[in-house]
Design a protein around this motif. Structure first.
Motif, PDB file in Angstrom:
ATOM      1  N   LYS A  76      13.762  31.954  54.026  1.00 25.37           N
ATOM      2  CA  LYS A  76      13.112  30.909  54.821  1.00 25.37           C
ATOM      3  C   LYS A  76      13.359  31.120  56.308  1.00 25.37           C
ATOM      4  O   LYS A  76      12.475  30.913  57.133  1.00 25.37           O
ATOM      5  CB  LYS A  76      13.580  29.524  54.394  1.00 25.37           C
ATOM      6  N   GLN A  77      14.546  31.576  56.652  1.00 25.89           N
ATOM      7  CA  GLN A  77      14.867  31.839  58.054  1.00 25.89           C
ATOM      8  C   GLN A  77      13.987  32.964  58.612  1.00 25.89           C
ATOM      9  O   GLN A  77      13.488  32.861  59.724  1.00 25.89           O
ATOM     10  CB  GLN A  77      16.343  32.211  58.184  1.00 25.89           C
ATOM     11  N   TYR A  78      13.772  34.031  57.852  1.00 26.35           N
ATOM     12  CA  TYR A  78      12.983  35.170  58.326  1.00 26.35           C
ATOM     13  C   TYR A  78      11.485  34.886  58.334  1.00 26.35           C
ATOM     14  O   TYR A  78      10.772  35.334  59.215  1.00 26.35           O
ATOM     15  CB  TYR A  78      13.248  36.420  57.472  1.00 26.35           C
ATOM     16  N   TYR A  79      10.987  34.160  57.318  1.00 26.85           N
ATOM     17  CA  TYR A  79       9.538  33.988  57.162  1.00 26.85           C
ATOM     18  C   TYR A  79       9.030  32.585  57.481  1.00 26.85           C
ATOM     19  O   TYR A  79       7.826  32.354  57.466  1.00 26.85           O
ATOM     20  CB  TYR A  79       9.112  34.391  55.746  1.00 26.85           C
ATOM     21  N   GLY A  80       9.922  31.645  57.738  1.00 28.14           N
ATOM     22  CA  GLY A  80       9.501  30.302  58.110  1.00 28.14           C
ATOM     23  C   GLY A  80       8.955  29.477  56.964  1.00 28.14           C
ATOM     24  O   GLY A  80       8.355  28.424  57.184  1.00 28.14           O
ATOM     25  N   ARG A  81       9.126  29.945  55.749  1.00 26.53           N
ATOM     26  CA  ARG A  81       8.704  29.218  54.546  1.00 26.53           C
ATOM     27  C   ARG A  81       9.577  29.683  53.391  1.00 26.53           C
ATOM     28  O   ARG A  81      10.163  30.757  53.438  1.00 26.53           O
ATOM     29  CB  ARG A  81       7.230  29.437  54.252  1.00 26.53           C
ATOM     30  N   SER A  82       9.618  28.875  52.357  1.00 23.82           N
ATOM     31  CA  SER A  82      10.429  29.261  51.203  1.00 23.82           C
ATOM     32  C   SER A  82       9.762  30.429  50.475  1.00 23.82           C
ATOM     33  O   SER A  82       8.572  30.699  50.660  1.00 23.82           O
ATOM     34  CB  SER A  82      10.596  28.079  50.248  1.00 23.82           C
ATOM     35  N   CYS A  83      10.532  31.082  49.648  1.00 25.34           N
ATOM     36  CA  CYS A  83       9.991  32.205  48.878  1.00 25.34           C
ATOM     37  C   CYS A  83       8.898  31.716  47.931  1.00 25.34           C
ATOM     38  O   CYS A  83       7.876  32.384  47.769  1.00 25.34           O
ATOM     39  CB  CYS A  83      11.113  32.896  48.116  1.00 25.34           C
ATOM     40  N   LYS A  84       9.088  30.557  47.319  1.00 28.07           N
ATOM     41  CA  LYS A  84       8.060  30.002  46.423  1.00 28.07           C
ATOM     42  C   LYS A  84       6.774  29.743  47.183  1.00 28.07           C
ATOM     43  O   LYS A  84       5.678  30.036  46.689  1.00 28.07           O
ATOM     44  CB  LYS A  84       8.564  28.710  45.769  1.00 28.07           C
ATOM     45  N   GLU A  85       6.889  29.187  48.395  1.00 25.22           N
ATOM     46  CA  GLU A  85       5.699  28.947  49.216  1.00 25.22           C
ATOM     47  C   GLU A  85       5.015  30.262  49.581  1.00 25.22           C
ATOM     48  O   GLU A  85       3.787  30.357  49.577  1.00 25.22           O
ATOM     49  CB  GLU A  85       6.075  28.192  50.498  1.00 25.22           C
ATOM     50  N   TYR A  86       5.821  31.291  49.874  1.00 21.60           N
ATOM     51  CA  TYR A  86       5.265  32.605  50.206  1.00 21.60           C
ATOM     52  C   TYR A  86       4.502  33.187  49.018  1.00 21.60           C
ATOM     53  O   TYR A  86       3.395  33.707  49.165  1.00 21.60           O
ATOM     54  CB  TYR A  86       6.383  33.554  50.649  1.00 21.60           C
ATOM     55  N   ILE A  87       5.080  33.074  47.831  1.00 18.93           N
ATOM     56  CA  ILE A  87       4.418  33.585  46.623  1.00 18.93           C
ATOM     57  C   ILE A  87       3.087  32.861  46.417  1.00 18.93           C
ATOM     58  O   ILE A  87       2.063  33.490  46.139  1.00 18.93           O
ATOM     59  CB  ILE A  87       5.336  33.430  45.383  1.00 18.93           C
ATOM     60  N   GLU A  88       3.101  31.545  46.570  1.00 23.44           N
ATOM     61  CA  GLU A  88       1.862  30.769  46.427  1.00 23.44           C
ATOM     62  C   GLU A  88       0.825  31.186  47.465  1.00 23.44           C
ATOM     63  O   GLU A  88      -0.363  31.308  47.140  1.00 23.44           O
ATOM     64  CB  GLU A  88       2.161  29.278  46.553  1.00 23.44           C
ATOM     65  N   LEU A  89       1.256  31.400  48.700  1.00 23.46           N
ATOM     66  CA  LEU A  89       0.344  31.833  49.758  1.00 23.46           C
ATOM     67  C   LEU A  89      -0.312  33.171  49.408  1.00 23.46           C
ATOM     68  O   LEU A  89      -1.530  33.326  49.560  1.00 23.46           O
ATOM     69  CB  LEU A  89       1.090  31.942  51.092  1.00 23.46           C
ATOM     70  N   ILE A  90       0.471  34.109  48.924  1.00 20.44           N
ATOM     71  CA  ILE A  90      -0.072  35.423  48.542  1.00 20.44           C
ATOM     72  C   ILE A  90      -1.057  35.268  47.393  1.00 20.44           C
ATOM     73  O   ILE A  90      -2.144  35.858  47.405  1.00 20.44           O
ATOM     74  CB  ILE A  90       1.072  36.398  48.165  1.00 20.44           C
ATOM     75  N   ARG A  91      -0.714  34.464  46.402  1.00 27.16           N
ATOM     76  CA  ARG A  91      -1.611  34.259  45.258  1.00 27.16           C
ATOM     77  C   ARG A  91      -2.923  33.607  45.690  1.00 27.16           C
ATOM     78  O   ARG A  91      -4.001  34.010  45.243  1.00 27.16           O
ATOM     79  CB  ARG A  91      -0.923  33.426  44.187  1.00 27.16           C
ATOM     80  N   ILE A  92      -2.842  32.601  46.549  1.00 26.85           N
ATOM     81  CA  ILE A  92      -4.052  31.932  47.040  1.00 26.85           C
ATOM     82  C   ILE A  92      -4.895  32.900  47.851  1.00 26.85           C
ATOM     83  O   ILE A  92      -6.128  32.957  47.700  1.00 26.85           O
ATOM     84  CB  ILE A  92      -3.680  30.681  47.864  1.00 26.85           C
ATOM     85  N   SER A  93      -4.264  33.689  48.685  1.00 26.80           N
ATOM     86  CA  SER A  93      -4.981  34.669  49.498  1.00 26.80           C
ATOM     87  C   SER A  93      -5.701  35.696  48.621  1.00 26.80           C
ATOM     88  O   SER A  93      -6.861  36.030  48.857  1.00 26.80           O
ATOM     89  CB  SER A  93      -4.004  35.374  50.445  1.00 26.80           C
TER      90      SER A  93
END
Length: 108
Positions: A76-93
């Motif tokens: 979260k510190q490196y990407y500004g979002r949780s890992c779960k949120e990142y996974i969801e973002l990639i899937r939606i994209s």
């Protein structure tokens, strides 16, 4: 005297790096970056490649040899979002790209 010592140390370092590279150690990959950043880059590449499969954050933390809490906090510190949120973002994209017939949402 200081210049001679500095020269010898540089020669030793260059020699060590050559030996490491000859034995398969990738010095370029690790140069100047904290280990966590390289681990997170590897994980984001993994997430992108396996977005269509079940992905558990605990397993990703294990892949980085980190505890779940340490991994989650630093991700979260490196990407500004949780890992779960990142996974969801990639899937939606990826889903949006497929729905648009291959047109990408990412800017190139």
């Amino acid at each position: 005297y200081g210049i001679i010592v500095h020269d010898r140390i540089c020669d030793l370092m260059v020699g060590l790096i050559r030996i490491w590279r000859e034995n398969g150690f990738d010095t370029d990959k690790l140069a100047g970056q904290p280990r966590e950043i390289n681990s997170f880059r590897d994980i984001t590449t993994y997430i992108d490649a396996h977005a269509g499969e079940p992905i558990r954050v605990e397993e990703l933390a294990d892949r980085c040899n980190m505890s779940y809490s340490y991994f989650a906090k630093n991700f979260k510190q490196y990407y500004g979002r949780s890992c779960k949120e990142y996974i969801e973002l990639i899937r939606i994209s990826k889903a949006a790209t497929e729905a648009a017939g291959g047109w990408s949402l990412r800017r190139t």
